[in-house]
Design a protein around this motif. Sequence first.
Motif, mmCIF file in Angstrom:
data_model
loop_
_atom_site.group_PDB
_atom_site.id
_atom_site.type_symbol
_atom_site.label_atom_id
_atom_site.label_comp_id
_atom_site.label_asym_id
_atom_site.label_seq_id
_atom_site.Cartn_x
_atom_site.Cartn_y
_atom_site.Cartn_z
ATOM 1 N N VAL A 77 67.208 30.881 74.434
ATOM 2 C CA VAL A 77 67.484 30.574 73.030
ATOM 3 C C VAL A 77 66.260 30.900 72.182
ATOM 4 C CG1 VAL A 77 67.978 28.726 71.382
ATOM 5 C CG2 VAL A 77 69.190 28.823 73.558
ATOM 6 N N GLU A 80 64.415 31.297 66.175
ATOM 7 C CA GLU A 80 65.306 31.409 65.020
ATOM 8 C C GLU A 80 66.715 31.703 65.530
ATOM 9 O OE1 GLU A 80 65.943 34.241 61.067
ATOM 10 O OE2 GLU A 80 64.126 34.402 62.285
ATOM 11 N N PRO A 81 67.714 30.963 65.069
ATOM 12 C CA PRO A 81 69.081 31.172 65.575
ATOM 13 C C PRO A 81 69.519 32.629 65.469
ATOM 14 C CG PRO A 81 69.000 29.202 64.229
ATOM 15 C CD PRO A 81 67.655 29.877 64.078
ATOM 16 N N GLY A 82 70.022 33.150 66.578
ATOM 17 C CA GLY A 82 70.532 34.512 66.583
ATOM 18 C C GLY A 82 69.484 35.587 66.708
ATOM 19 N N HIS A 84 66.517 37.135 69.116
ATOM 20 C CA HIS A 84 66.104 37.043 70.512
ATOM 21 C C HIS A 84 65.201 38.189 70.923
ATOM 22 C CE1 HIS A 84 70.296 35.363 70.152
ATOM 23 N NE2 HIS A 84 69.616 34.304 70.537
ATOM 24 N N GLN A 88 64.638 37.168 76.545
ATOM 25 C CA GLN A 88 65.609 36.091 76.334
ATOM 26 C C GLN A 88 67.030 36.592 76.558
ATOM 27 O OE1 GLN A 88 64.397 35.082 72.350
ATOM 28 N NE2 GLN A 88 63.158 33.330 73.024
ATOM 29 N N ALA A 119 75.298 25.861 74.553
ATOM 30 C CA ALA A 119 74.224 26.089 73.586
ATOM 31 C C ALA A 119 73.774 27.550 73.598
ATOM 32 C CB ALA A 119 73.041 25.166 73.894
ATOM 33 N N ASP A 123 74.079 30.329 70.520
ATOM 34 C CA ASP A 123 72.943 31.078 69.992
ATOM 35 C C ASP A 123 73.196 32.579 70.016
ATOM 36 O OD1 ASP A 123 70.316 30.442 68.858
ATOM 37 O OD2 ASP A 123 69.541 31.738 70.447
ATOM 38 N N TYR A 124 74.101 33.014 70.877
ATOM 39 C CA TYR A 124 74.461 34.437 70.960
ATOM 40 C C TYR A 124 75.878 34.652 70.412
ATOM 41 C CZ TYR A 124 70.279 35.210 73.760
ATOM 42 O OH TYR A 124 68.977 35.298 74.195
ATOM 43 N N THR A 125 76.220 33.906 69.373
ATOM 44 C CA THR A 125 77.572 33.945 68.811
ATOM 45 C C THR A 125 77.998 35.357 68.423
ATOM 46 O OG1 THR A 125 77.578 31.654 68.029
ATOM 47 C CG2 THR A 125 78.976 33.206 66.844
#
Length: 311
Positions: A77, A80-82, A84, A88, A119, A123-125
Amino acid sequence: MSERTAHRKMPGRALLIVGVCLTLLGSVGAWLLLGREKSAPCNGLAESQRVQKSVGTAVHSGMSCAALGDAIVKASVGIEPGRHTQAQAQAVKDVLFALGFGQPKDFTLDPALRAPLAAVLVDYTADVHTMLAGSDGKYVTEAGPSRDPWEADGTYHLAAFSEILKDTVRAVAQDPRAYATVRAAQTHYATQRLAAVPADATGYAFINPAMDNARVLGTLNGLTAGHSRDRAWRTTLRDHLLQAPPDPITVFWAQKLKGTSQAQLTDVLREQALDMTLAWSSTRTVEEPTRQGLLAQVETTELHAFQTIKP
């Protein structure tokens, strides 16, 4: 040999056949039992060399599944969201393939791993959405286990075989709370894609986001169809989905969700893609036949995705 002698010998043959059958059944039963007993803890992830290499030295045989889940999240993860790094994204890919190649279909995921893997999926939506939608050929050519994550749009992306991802989502959904976070993230991403469609978009630029959303949500509906008769699962899922704040595109569907009983939840989830497209298209300057045609396509696409996956 006389008929009387033949009749005298038949019981012996029958007993021999029965004995052989019982022996075979006993062997199969012992094999199944031993197979279960030898099943590696934490779904074998702690013993996977790929996972040990990419997740890090914290992973080792004999560790608790809770500690393993924490290690996977920390290794995959982003801050910062999204966003990587290559390492990661590689960690996520290795975990997905370790699960996919080491488990039977419809496997039971260790309870301590369900929330951590949810989770990671959240994070990889964007990657998960694109893989489930099947709309980008890049995610097909890069799906193999030997293919590295690639950089685009300021972050690294990963791809995995479609069935491996779907089996992982299905396993995570054994916990309705964990699945609710994945579904809520996909819903939010779907609304972002619709909202980003230019006002003057036509043709594929206009319809593709809605169609992708229908495929993704239909696939999720199919992957969780096995819980349709589980009252507790449905109730928990509905309650947790309602915690997500609605936006203009989801507000109508969220109102339906709030007013539905757990018994009707499956129908409301099946209608989500259509309701979101209806709300979004109602704010667009588009001819009514075009809008109605899009709504019909979305409904058909969701149904096809659902029926393709539903057990």
